[in-house]
Design a protein around this motif. Structure first.
Motif, PDB file in Angstrom:
ATOM      1  N   GLY A  45      -9.959  44.044 105.579  1.00 25.64           N
ATOM      2  CA  GLY A  45      -9.648  42.650 105.964  1.00 25.64           C
ATOM      3  C   GLY A  45      -8.024  43.143 106.579  1.00 25.64           C
ATOM      4  N   ALA A  46      -7.174  41.782 105.966  1.00 23.32           N
ATOM      5  CA  ALA A  46      -5.948  41.726 105.469  1.00 23.32           C
ATOM      6  C   ALA A  46      -5.398  43.055 104.978  1.00 23.32           C
ATOM      7  N   GLU A  47      -5.725  43.311 103.680  1.00 20.27           N
ATOM      8  CA  GLU A  47      -5.179  44.124 103.050  1.00 20.27           C
ATOM      9  C   GLU A  47      -5.532  46.341 103.832  1.00 20.27           C
ATOM     10  N   ALA A  48      -6.420  45.949 104.492  1.00 19.89           N
ATOM     11  CA  ALA A  48      -6.709  47.521 105.279  1.00 19.89           C
ATOM     12  C   ALA A  48      -5.575  46.984 106.321  1.00 19.89           C
ATOM     13  N   GLY A  49      -5.725  46.365 107.150  1.00 22.12           N
ATOM     14  CA  GLY A  49      -4.418  45.728 108.080  1.00 22.12           C
ATOM     15  C   GLY A  49      -3.134  46.410 108.118  1.00 22.12           C
TER      16      GLY A  49
ATOM     17  N   GLU B 109      14.015  20.286 112.678  1.00 26.30           N
ATOM     18  CA  GLU B 109      12.526  20.712 112.932  1.00 26.30           C
ATOM     19  C   GLU B 109      12.720  22.773 112.705  1.00 26.30           C
ATOM     20  N   GLU B 110      13.222  23.283 111.915  1.00 23.48           N
ATOM     21  CA  GLU B 110      13.570  24.668 111.847  1.00 23.48           C
ATOM     22  C   GLU B 110      13.187  24.170 110.226  1.00 23.48           C
ATOM     23  N   LEU B 111      13.043  22.976 109.819  1.00 22.64           N
ATOM     24  CA  LEU B 111      12.986  22.685 108.335  1.00 22.64           C
ATOM     25  C   LEU B 111      12.159  22.171 107.462  1.00 22.64           C
ATOM     26  N   ALA B 112      10.868  21.527 108.531  1.00 20.93           N
ATOM     27  CA  ALA B 112      10.195  20.550 108.845  1.00 20.93           C
ATOM     28  C   ALA B 112       8.806  20.344 108.169  1.00 20.93           C
ATOM     29  N   ASP B 113       8.277  21.958 107.900  1.00 20.01           N
ATOM     30  CA  ASP B 113       7.281  22.113 107.228  1.00 20.01           C
ATOM     31  C   ASP B 113       7.466  24.153 106.436  1.00 20.01           C
ATOM     32  N   ARG B 114       6.287  24.100 106.214  1.00 24.64           N
ATOM     33  CA  ARG B 114       6.307  25.441 105.528  1.00 24.64           C
ATOM     34  C   ARG B 114       6.518  26.475 106.040  1.00 24.64           C
ATOM     35  N   ALA B 115       5.314  27.088 107.251  1.00 23.31           N
ATOM     36  CA  ALA B 115       5.261  27.557 107.733  1.00 23.31           C
ATOM     37  C   ALA B 115       6.798  27.912 109.110  1.00 23.31           C
ATOM     38  N   GLN B 119       9.322  30.841 108.585  1.00 24.34           N
ATOM     39  CA  GLN B 119      10.015  31.655 110.187  1.00 24.34           C
ATOM     40  C   GLN B 119      11.497  31.979 110.041  1.00 24.34           C
ATOM     41  N   LEU B 120      11.733  31.159 109.800  1.00 26.18           N
ATOM     42  CA  LEU B 120      13.547  30.951 109.649  1.00 26.18           C
ATOM     43  C   LEU B 120      14.110  31.868 108.974  1.00 26.18           C
ATOM     44  N   LEU B 121      13.107  31.910 107.835  1.00 23.03           N
ATOM     45  CA  LEU B 121      13.816  32.576 106.921  1.00 23.03           C
ATOM     46  C   LEU B 121      13.605  34.324 106.703  1.00 23.03           C
ATOM     47  N   LEU B 122      12.585  34.474 107.515  1.00 18.54           N
ATOM     48  CA  LEU B 122      12.111  35.920 108.115  1.00 18.54           C
ATOM     49  C   LEU B 122      12.759  36.537 108.968  1.00 18.54           C
ATOM     50  N   ARG B 123      13.772  35.838 110.032  1.00 19.62           N
ATOM     51  CA  ARG B 123      13.755  35.746 111.471  1.00 19.62           C
ATOM     52  C   ARG B 123      15.558  36.298 110.746  1.00 19.62           C
ATOM     53  N   LEU B 124      15.970  35.396 109.605  1.00 20.98           N
ATOM     54  CA  LEU B 124      17.701  35.794 109.116  1.00 20.98           C
ATOM     55  C   LEU B 124      17.671  36.756 108.330  1.00 20.98           C
ATOM     56  N   GLU B 125      16.684  36.926 107.312  1.00 20.23           N
ATOM     57  CA  GLU B 125      16.850  38.330 106.494  1.00 20.23           C
ATOM     58  C   GLU B 125      16.666  39.596 107.988  1.00 20.23           C
ATOM     59  N   ASN B 126      15.959  39.513 109.030  1.00 17.40           N
ATOM     60  CA  ASN B 126      15.622  40.195 109.410  1.00 17.40           C
ATOM     61  C   ASN B 126      16.564  40.878 110.794  1.00 17.40           C
ATOM     62  N   LEU B 127      17.583  40.169 110.417  1.00 17.40           N
ATOM     63  CA  LEU B 127      18.840  40.096 111.602  1.00 17.40           C
ATOM     64  C   LEU B 127      20.084  40.826 110.799  1.00 17.40           C
ATOM     65  N   ALA B 161       9.204  39.934 101.775  1.00 15.58           N
ATOM     66  CA  ALA B 161       8.689  39.807 100.689  1.00 15.58           C
ATOM     67  C   ALA B 161       7.737  38.340 101.762  1.00 15.58           C
ATOM     68  N   VAL B 162       9.059  37.868 102.200  1.00 14.81           N
ATOM     69  CA  VAL B 162       9.167  36.876 103.054  1.00 14.81           C
ATOM     70  C   VAL B 162       7.832  36.795 104.344  1.00 14.81           C
ATOM     71  N   GLY B 163       7.349  38.036 105.005  1.00 13.11           N
ATOM     72  CA  GLY B 163       6.661  38.257 106.277  1.00 13.11           C
ATOM     73  C   GLY B 163       5.306  38.084 104.877  1.00 13.11           C
ATOM     74  N   MET B 164       5.194  38.425 104.195  1.00 11.51           N
ATOM     75  CA  MET B 164       4.141  38.216 103.531  1.00 11.51           C
ATOM     76  C   MET B 164       3.712  36.460 102.841  1.00 11.51           C
ATOM     77  N   LEU B 165       4.801  36.151 102.610  1.00 10.89           N
ATOM     78  CA  LEU B 165       4.330  35.129 102.346  1.00 10.89           C
ATOM     79  C   LEU B 165       3.926  33.793 103.469  1.00 10.89           C
ATOM     80  N   LEU B 166       3.830  34.458 104.465  1.00 11.65           N
ATOM     81  CA  LEU B 166       3.819  34.136 105.837  1.00 11.65           C
ATOM     82  C   LEU B 166       2.090  33.817 106.149  1.00 11.65           C
ATOM     83  N   GLY B 167       1.741  35.890 105.864  1.00 11.25           N
ATOM     84  CA  GLY B 167       0.621  35.934 105.729  1.00 11.25           C
ATOM     85  C   GLY B 167      -0.289  36.205 107.194  1.00 11.25           C
ATOM     86  N   ASP B 168       0.983  36.565 108.406  1.00 11.95           N
ATOM     87  CA  ASP B 168       1.211  37.653 109.204  1.00 11.95           C
ATOM     88  C   ASP B 168       0.823  39.353 109.009  1.00 11.95           C
ATOM     89  N   GLN B 169       0.521  39.754 109.884  1.00 11.92           N
ATOM     90  CA  GLN B 169      -0.085  40.650 109.816  1.00 11.92           C
ATOM     91  C   GLN B 169       0.982  42.020 109.979  1.00 11.92           C
TER      92      GLN B 169
END
Lengths: 191, 198
Positions: A45-49, B109-115, B119-127, B161-169
């Motif tokens: 799953g995600a870990e592998a990715g 609108e950028e603070l309206a929900d968790r996601a 995303q705002l935090l990730l964008r700024l960290e990456n900047l 770490a923020v990216g991991m919270l988002l859960g996007d690969q």
């Protein structure tokens, strides 16, 4: 190449070619670990990715380091890949992730302890050290999360993060170096 | 001559613009250009860290994070504070004045929900990480580059770490070699958030 020839200068090299050579040796270990680990069916799953992406980054680091060493102005001969074995490290999902974490951790702490002149030199020879540091630091945070480490000092840096010594780097990497004369061709050995 | 202190962002932006006027792209440049005093480079990094202080503060105030997310964001804010303090001390040690912290305002609108907040935090960290890489041409001072590496590694871990919270690969990563972003682009991207209450 034998064990005693590996990491003998372990990141104490003040020159750009010395630093990049030692980094390349460490990256060989990482690249092979992820290749073997990701092919061992320990993750899904995600870990592998996540681990697949990290593994691809290490392969790119190996290629870039070898290229930087061979190109002007260094014109150095990159060290040859060495025989490695990861039997214990790949015994389970947890040992794989913990091993990967330990190597990333010592490398990231190595970067922050690099002699300032060495950092400047690596940049001066157009090796993109910061880009590599970013990839490794990010991998460390990902692995820290996957292994359930605490946020502070696990996922994120400790408040008083300590640079790695050359001895620490060697201690983490040395267990994976197989003796080509006695172990080549046996299970778990990869080059 | 003592380093000139500056607390006004206009001076900082002008200095950055001047320094960057002839800066080449990373792979094309012939040599490292020593274009800015170390304390100016570090003040730019401090400005970037201030934006993160404000962003984490606003996200936490907004109450959109819970449980693990909340604990992680609080740790991320504390980590940012450590970088801010580290930079302020380093700038003072050079005999210069750390730049003042400006107010930041983020669109609701950028603070309206968790996601969206993450995303705002990730964008700024990456900047901040790509901005540091893009700033390597601004100094050849080994000590500044070494300090930058320490703080940069810390920030890259925060971004992941923020990216991991988002859960996007893809979210925790920025490639095998993260690309640099020019300082004017970074400052322009952050500029939209600078200022008082909207």
């Amino acid at each position: 190449m034998r064990r005693r020839d590996l990491l003998t200068g372990a990141f104490a090299q003040p020159s750009a070619s010395g630093m990049l050579t030692e980094l390349l040796r460490a990256k060989y270990v990482q690249a092979q670990l992820y290749r073997a680990g990701n092919g061992a069916g320990l993750l899904s799953g995600a870990e592998a990715g996540y681990l697949a992406q990290i593994g691809e980054h290490k392969q790119a680091h190996v290629a870039a380091l070898a290229q930087a060493l061979a190109a002007p102005p260094l014109n150095a001969t990159p060290p040859a890949p060495v025989a490695l074995r990861f039997d214990a490290a790949l015994a389970s999902r947890q040992t794989y992730l913990d091993t990967a974490y330990a190597i990333e951790d010592v490398l990231v702490r190595l970067y922050i302890g690099m002699p300032p002149t060495a950092i400047a030199e690596t940049i001066a020879v157009r090796f993109q050290l910061p880009g590599l540091v970013s990839a490794d630091a990010r991998a460390l945070a990902v692995l820290g999360t996957l292994t359930g480490r605490p946020v502070v000092g696990g996922v994120l840096a400790a408040a008083d993060v300590r640079p790695a010594t050359a001895a620490e780097v060697t201690a983490v990497l040395l267990p994976f170096l197989a003796d080509p004369a006695s172990a080549a061709g046996t299970a778990g050995v990869t080059e | 001559m003592a380093p000139r202190p500056f607390g006004r962002r206009g001076l900082l932006l002008a200095a950055a613009g001047t320094a960057l006027a002839g800066v080449w792209r990373w792979r094309d440049r012939p040599a490292v250009a020593q274009s800015m005093p170390s304390y100016d480079v570090l003040n730019l990094a401090l400005t970037s860290e201030y934006s993160m202080l404000a962003a984490y503060g606003k996200v936490l105030e907004g109450g959109v994070l819970e449980d693990w997310d909340l604990a992680a964001a609080e740790a991320l804010l504390a980590d940012t504070r450590r970088s801010v303090e580290h930079l302020r001390q380093a700038i003072s040690a050079l005999g210069a004045q750390p730049v003042d912290e400006d107010p930041y305002t983020f669109p609701p609108e950028e603070l309206a929900d968790r996601a969206r907040a993450l995303q705002l935090l990730l964008r700024l960290e990456n900047l901040g990480t790509s901005g540091w890489i893009g700033s390597q041409d601004l100094t050849a001072d080994p000590a500044t580059l070494a300090l930058g590496t320490v703080l940069f590694a810390r920030r890259a871990r925060r971004a992941a770490a923020v990216g991991m919270l988002l859960g996007d690969q893809a979210a925790p990563f920025a490639g095998a070699f993260e690309a640099g972003m020019s300082l004017p682009r970074v400052l322009s991207a952050v500029e939209q958030y600078r200022g008082g209450a909207r």
